[in-house]
Write a protein that holds these residues in place. Structure first.
Motif, mmCIF file in Angstrom:
data_model
loop_
_atom_site.group_PDB
_atom_site.id
_atom_site.type_symbol
_atom_site.label_atom_id
_atom_site.label_comp_id
_atom_site.label_asym_id
_atom_site.label_seq_id
_atom_site.Cartn_x
_atom_site.Cartn_y
_atom_site.Cartn_z
ATOM 1 N N PRO A 1 4.983 -7.726 -8.548
ATOM 2 C CA PRO A 1 5.210 -6.997 -7.292
ATOM 3 C C PRO A 1 5.249 -5.484 -7.478
ATOM 4 C CG PRO A 1 7.150 -8.277 -7.898
ATOM 5 C CD PRO A 1 6.043 -8.707 -8.800
ATOM 6 N N LEU A 2 5.763 -5.019 -8.621
ATOM 7 C CA LEU A 2 5.755 -3.575 -8.859
ATOM 8 C C LEU A 2 4.329 -3.053 -8.864
ATOM 9 C CD1 LEU A 2 8.469 -3.132 -11.629
ATOM 10 C CD2 LEU A 2 8.461 -2.044 -9.385
ATOM 11 N N PHE A 3 3.439 -3.823 -9.470
ATOM 12 C CA PHE A 3 2.044 -3.407 -9.614
ATOM 13 C C PHE A 3 1.271 -3.571 -8.303
ATOM 14 C CE2 PHE A 3 -2.389 -4.286 -10.769
ATOM 15 C CZ PHE A 3 -2.669 -3.190 -11.564
ATOM 16 N N SER A 4 1.441 -4.724 -7.654
ATOM 17 C CA SER A 4 0.609 -5.025 -6.481
ATOM 18 C C SER A 4 1.171 -4.470 -5.183
ATOM 19 C CB SER A 4 0.453 -6.535 -6.324
ATOM 20 O OG SER A 4 -0.262 -7.062 -7.391
ATOM 21 N N LEU A 5 2.501 -4.420 -5.059
ATOM 22 C CA LEU A 5 3.112 -4.052 -3.779
ATOM 23 C C LEU A 5 3.684 -2.648 -3.760
ATOM 24 C CD1 LEU A 5 5.291 -7.195 -3.000
ATOM 25 C CD2 LEU A 5 3.110 -6.614 -1.974
ATOM 26 N N MET A 6 4.159 -2.181 -4.924
ATOM 27 C CA MET A 6 4.941 -0.948 -4.904
ATOM 28 C C MET A 6 4.251 0.225 -5.587
ATOM 29 S SD MET A 6 7.984 -3.424 -5.475
ATOM 30 C CE MET A 6 9.524 -2.723 -5.946
ATOM 31 N N SER A 7 3.183 -0.015 -6.349
ATOM 32 C CA SER A 7 2.443 1.087 -6.961
ATOM 33 C C SER A 7 1.476 1.677 -5.948
ATOM 34 C CB SER A 7 1.649 0.589 -8.167
ATOM 35 O OG SER A 7 2.515 0.207 -9.195
ATOM 36 N N ALA A 8 1.186 2.950 -6.126
ATOM 37 C CA ALA A 8 0.215 3.581 -5.230
ATOM 38 C C ALA A 8 -1.143 2.918 -5.414
ATOM 39 C CB ALA A 8 0.121 5.066 -5.548
ATOM 40 N N PRO A 9 -1.876 2.666 -4.326
ATOM 41 C CA PRO A 9 -3.170 2.009 -4.443
ATOM 42 C C PRO A 9 -4.094 2.785 -5.376
ATOM 43 C CG PRO A 9 -2.499 2.126 -2.171
ATOM 44 C CD PRO A 9 -1.510 2.928 -2.940
ATOM 45 N N GLY A 10 -4.756 2.056 -6.261
ATOM 46 C CA GLY A 10 -5.637 2.717 -7.216
ATOM 47 C C GLY A 10 -6.663 1.755 -7.751
ATOM 48 N N GLU A 11 -7.155 2.064 -8.932
ATOM 49 C CA GLU A 11 -8.218 1.271 -9.533
ATOM 50 C C GLU A 11 -7.716 -0.105 -10.003
ATOM 51 O OE1 GLU A 11 -11.646 1.958 -9.996
ATOM 52 O OE2 GLU A 11 -10.973 3.268 -8.375
ATOM 53 N N GLY A 12 -8.615 -1.068 -10.031
ATOM 54 C CA GLY A 12 -8.337 -2.336 -10.692
ATOM 55 C C GLY A 12 -7.230 -3.167 -10.080
ATOM 56 N N GLY A 13 -7.074 -3.073 -8.776
ATOM 57 C CA GLY A 13 -6.123 -3.951 -8.114
ATOM 58 C C GLY A 13 -4.714 -3.389 -8.027
ATOM 59 N N GLN A 14 -4.516 -2.196 -8.560
ATOM 60 C CA GLN A 14 -3.184 -1.598 -8.473
ATOM 61 C C GLN A 14 -2.870 -1.273 -7.012
ATOM 62 O OE1 GLN A 14 -2.302 1.653 -11.253
ATOM 63 N NE2 GLN A 14 -1.626 2.816 -9.491
ATOM 64 N N GLY A 15 -1.700 -1.704 -6.551
ATOM 65 C CA GLY A 15 -1.320 -1.440 -5.164
ATOM 66 C C GLY A 15 -2.227 -2.084 -4.134
ATOM 67 N N GLN A 16 -2.937 -3.147 -4.530
ATOM 68 C CA GLN A 16 -3.902 -3.779 -3.622
ATOM 69 C C GLN A 16 -3.217 -4.340 -2.370
ATOM 70 O OE1 GLN A 16 -6.236 -6.853 -5.482
ATOM 71 N NE2 GLN A 16 -7.805 -6.815 -3.903
ATOM 72 N N PHE A 17 -1.962 -4.713 -2.519
ATOM 73 C CA PHE A 17 -1.230 -5.282 -1.382
ATOM 74 C C PHE A 17 -0.112 -4.364 -0.922
ATOM 75 C CE2 PHE A 17 -3.412 -8.541 -3.633
ATOM 76 C CZ PHE A 17 -4.059 -9.211 -2.615
ATOM 77 N N ASN A 18 -0.145 -3.123 -1.400
ATOM 78 C CA ASN A 18 0.756 -2.086 -0.923
ATOM 79 C C ASN A 18 0.112 -1.533 0.337
ATOM 80 O OD1 ASN A 18 2.408 0.093 -0.563
ATOM 81 N ND2 ASN A 18 1.983 1.046 -2.553
ATOM 82 N N LEU A 19 0.195 -2.302 1.421
ATOM 83 C CA LEU A 19 -0.631 -2.039 2.592
ATOM 84 C C LEU A 19 -0.187 -0.804 3.359
ATOM 85 C CD1 LEU A 19 -0.990 -5.736 3.738
ATOM 86 C CD2 LEU A 19 -2.482 -4.437 2.242
ATOM 87 N N GLY A 20 1.045 -0.341 3.101
ATOM 88 C CA GLY A 20 1.507 0.887 3.738
ATOM 89 C C GLY A 20 1.383 2.074 2.800
ATOM 90 N N SER A 21 0.815 1.821 1.610
ATOM 91 C CA SER A 21 0.603 2.874 0.617
ATOM 92 C C SER A 21 1.875 3.652 0.283
ATOM 93 C CB SER A 21 -0.487 3.848 1.076
ATOM 94 O OG SER A 21 -1.682 3.168 1.295
#
Lengths: 522, 304
Positions: free
Chosen positions: A429-449
């Motif tokens: 969740p830290l990587f997918s939801l809470m990290s700023a969207p970036g390369e390679g799926g980072q923040g892919q589900f952080n939909l509010g950025s």
């Protein structure tokens, strides 16, 4: 007379036939949106398609890590893992499973349109040693590699190439291909027929490498969206098992001598997200600025939510309110951080006034109505609670089929999502939801950025930290920052409730997975 | 004024109404339903669409006369703590509004096309009827999603909130005109060859005048009956569409939506959430149907 005799013979034959055939019929509140395992990163899709496709590593009956298409693995260097692949495994079409399929699957899962990219984000490359040996090279030392790739399903190279399905279908753009409705996996079940939204029929794979623990001859899955209809279907015997049991019906079903209800805590956390990136929200009365960029506004939203009322009234007690984005039971959970800001509408109003919105504002609020337990009911309650502090939330609740395509495109200002950490570790969740969207799926589900550099740095460090105590400390730090900044509005962990006939035995995993390979009909 | 009333009292329609107690009751109930809906803001004890006034802790309160009910909520509350009586009244506004508007739209469209098709015949007839066939293969849901999708792209974000009702009316109307057109076409084909139409033609009236003044009054009977039944279907379709997210938002439940919400709780003991709105819908639809029936008989010269 002859006719009568024929009838009797036919009847006896029919009775004998049904005694042997073990058909398992089950229902869920929504459909499997695609047969393509990379179409959509959703538990139910991973679960259902996990009966057909398999991964290198899997999970046992207690969620422990088990070998699947890989027989064993070991770390040979800080960033290199040697995986030995299972031999004599065949895809459903008869072609043998080899290292080439793994290499192809990596390309495909990283391809444009894939929703499952984040599962292999730490993988730099895969080197083929021979047909049944591979080396997985990670970007940095990554101790939980084997745990992380358990939902990355392996597809057949030759089948995808032959059927023009090299690229994954795309949930955001609605692109489909042959793999959306057809399958070719290595798993214990094969797809017999599928009518999207109506019924999907599976049959056991007679050539499966594993030893079958189930006794099924056919599986019929039907989505039944209406709660009462789903309950009625189970009570009338039309289906053998269904989930979720509507909370208002748990007691009544437990009292039924023919049925049982299997309950347990779930690892999924339900939360609300806010667009903190755009300079002007897509759906709001505030023009020229984004109120969610102001911490006071996010805090006001948080404090306006009476989570206890949601728990007792809407969830009927079957929920655990949470202040964290992960559940107890997920590696990295810190009980001392799990304290919610108090419910206080007066304080919330004051915060809004300080932020410059004494009269509140209007905001578009999006919700699914067939994904999580009582999802649209929760959203309605939240809209009512926000109304008390002057926020007019214009709620639109819709089926997950259209909902997820919109929110994943980030066509939203304020939305609901649920998340079960892949690998049961806080890094996901830290990587997918809470990290700023970036390369390679980072923040892919952080939909509010939501974005904080420190959280990003910690997340990167957590990925490769091998000292468990130090790692735990970093997870707690990152969670604390996210919590203090109200990056999301965590609500609760819902409880699992599956209803079934008494003669059904199965294994309920805490991530709400129900693998058919463990289902027996007595 | 008095003269007008007397004239109405002596009119054929009033006469046949006086003679039929069932119709009188139906008329009364329809008026109560419509009145309750139209005057809801003044009559209803609460405003369930005002979210700030809702208290989730009041949810699932049973009707007032049962042991644990509260006098504040005469028919109990639903899962969000909305007063069921008030929600029925407010919800009926949406349901009736959408139902009547959609049926009126479908009726006007269907009757005009049916008349044209039946009276002119030939290529026009073939064309309209084939369009009708195609139309039949598109369910209301599909049309609604289409209209909603196009409207969302075409209109700015601020307008999206106001889209719901027009989209519903258009979708239900467009998907419902075929049965009117078919019925009217059939009747028109029969009427067309009758002497009075021939006579009108010989006298030299224009085709339009013949259609409107001579044929139309003689084909409206069945249309009225279909229309009254269609209102009920339209209300249910509206509830379905709202569930899919193209209709009214869940924070403003219509009568159909309320019934659908209540359905989930029917088996678990909270019967009042669906039974009362259901009873209201049945009452409304039955009365309208009875009125339609009576109107058809009263307007039919052969039955007089």
């Amino acid at each position: 007379m002859i006719f009568l005799r024929c009838c009797v013979v036919a009847l006896v034959a029919l009775a004998a036939g049904t005694a042997q055939a073990k058909t398992f019929k089950f229902a869920d509140q929504g459909d499997v949106v695609s047969m393509d395992p990379y179409f959509f990163n959703e538990s139910f899709l991973h679960n259902f398609n996990g009966n057909i496709y398999e991964s290198l590593t899997g999970r046992g009956k207690k969620l422990e890590l088990t070998p699947e298409l890989a027989t064993d693995w070991k770390q040979t260097a800080p960033t290199v893992w040697r995986f030995n692949l299972r031999k004599n495994v065949k895809f459903h079409d008869g072609t043998p499973f080899t290292a080439d399929d793994v290499l192809f699957s990596l390309e495909r899962v990283r391809g444009e349109g894939s929703d499952v990219k984040s599962h292999v984000a730490e993988v730099r490359e895969i080197r083929k040693i021979d047909d049944h040996t591979i080396d997985i090279i990670t970007r940095s030392p990554f101790p939980i590699l084997a745990e992380s790739i358990g939902l990355w399903r392996i597809m057949s190279k030759s089948w995808c190439e032959k059927n023009n399905s090299i690229r994954p279908s795309d949930v955001r753009k609605g692109i489909e291909n042959h793999a959306s409705g057809n399958t070719n996996g290595t798993g214990p079940f094969m797809l017999k027929s599928r009518q999207a939204g109506v019924r999907t029929v599976l049959v056991p794979n007679p050539n499966w490498w594993g030893k079958a623990e189930h006794n099924l001859t056919e599986v019929i899955f039907t989505p039944i969206g209406n709660d009462a209809t789903r309950v009625a279907a189970l009570i009338s015997g039309e289906i053998d098992m269904m989930q979720p049991v509507p909370l208002q019906d748990v007691l009544r079903m437990q009292a039924n001598p023919n049925l049982k209800v299997l309950q347990g805590p779930e690892l999924r956390t339900i939360f609300l997200g806010m667009d903190q990136k755009r300079d002007e929200l897509l759906f709001s009365s505030v023009k020229g600025k984004n109120p969610f960029k102001d911490l006071r506004v996010r805090k006001a939203f948080y404090q306006a939510i009476d989570i206890e009322a949601i728990k007792t009234r809407i969830m009927r007690g079957a929920a655990t309110p949470t202040a964290l984005m992960i559940a107890p039971g997920v590696n990295g959970f810190a009980a001392d951080l799990n304290k919610r800001l108090p419910y206080d509408p007066e304080a919330a109003k004051k915060l809004l006034a300080e932020a410059g919105y004494p009269a509140g504002f209007e905001i578009g609020f999006m919700c699914p109505n067939d994904r999580y337990v009582n999802d649209s009911e929760i959203c309605q309650a939240v809209a009512a609670m926000l109304a008390r502090i002057g926020i007019k939330a214009n709620l639109s609740a819709e089926s997950k089929a259209t909902y997820f395509a919109k929110v994943l495109r980030r066509d939203t200002s304020f939305y609901m999502l649920g998340w079960t950490p892949n690998a049961y570790d806080a890094h996901n969740p830290l990587f997918s939801l809470m990290s700023a969207p970036g390369e390679g799926g980072q923040g892919q589900f952080n939909l509010g950025s939501y974005s904080n550099q420190k959280v990003d740095e910690l997340t990167r460090a957590i990925a490769s930290e091998t000292d468990l105590r130090k790692r735990q400390g970093m997870i707690a730090d990152a969670m604390k920052i996210h919590q203090d900044e109200v990056g999301h509005l965590p609500l609760h962990q819902q409880a699992l409730a599956w209803g079934m006939k008494r003669n059904i035995e199965l294994v309920q995993l805490a991530d709400n997975f129900n693998y058919l390979r463990w289902v027996t009909v007595k | 004024m008095k003269a007008a009333l007397e004239r109405f009292w002596d009119h054929d329609l009033a006469y046949s109404l006086r003679r039929s107690p069932v119709t009188l009751v139906a008329l009364l109930l329809t008026l109560v339903c419509i009145g309750g809906a139209v005057f809801a803001p003044w009559l209803a004890p609460h405003d369930p669409f005002d979210l700030a006034s809702l208290d989730l802790n009041d949810a699932f309160s049973p009707p007032a006369w049962t042991g644990s009910g509260a006098a504040k909520y005469p028919l109990g509350t639903d899962d969000q703590g909305r007063d069921v009586l008030s929600t029925i009244m407010y919800g009926a506004r949406i349901s009736l509004g959408v139902g009547v508007a959609a049926v009126a739209f479908a009726l006007v469209l269907g009757v005009s096309l049916g008349l044209l098709s039946g009276y002119i015949g030939g290529r026009v007839d073939a064309f309209i009827m084939r369009v009708a066939d195609i139309q039949l293969s598109f369910p209301a849901i599909l049309i609604a999603l289409l209209i909603d999708g196009v409207a969302r792209v075409a209109l700015p974000n601020e307008q999206h909130g106001n889209l719901a009702v027009p989209v519903l009316v258009l979708a239900i109307g467009v998907s419902g005109w075929v049965q009117y057109a078919r019925t009217v076409r059939g009747s028109t084909l029969v009427e067309k060859s009758k002497e009075y139409v021939q006579a009108a033609r010989v006298v030299g009236r224009s085709p339009l005048a013949i259609m409107l003044a001579h044929v139309l009054p003689n084909v409206t009977g069945p249309v009225l009956v279909i229309g009254t039944i269609h209102i009920a279907t339209a209300i249910i379709t509206e509830a379905t569409l709202s569930f899919l997210g193209v209709g009214v938002p869940p924070t403003q439940p219509s009568l159909g939506t309320l019934i659908r919400i209540g359905n989930d709780f029917l088996f678990s003991g909270e019967w009042w959430i669906t039974v009362f709105p259901g009873a209201a819908l049945i009452t409304l639809v039955l009365s309208v149907n009875l009125l339609g029936d009576w109107l058809r008989d009263a307007l039919n010269p052969k039955l007089r």
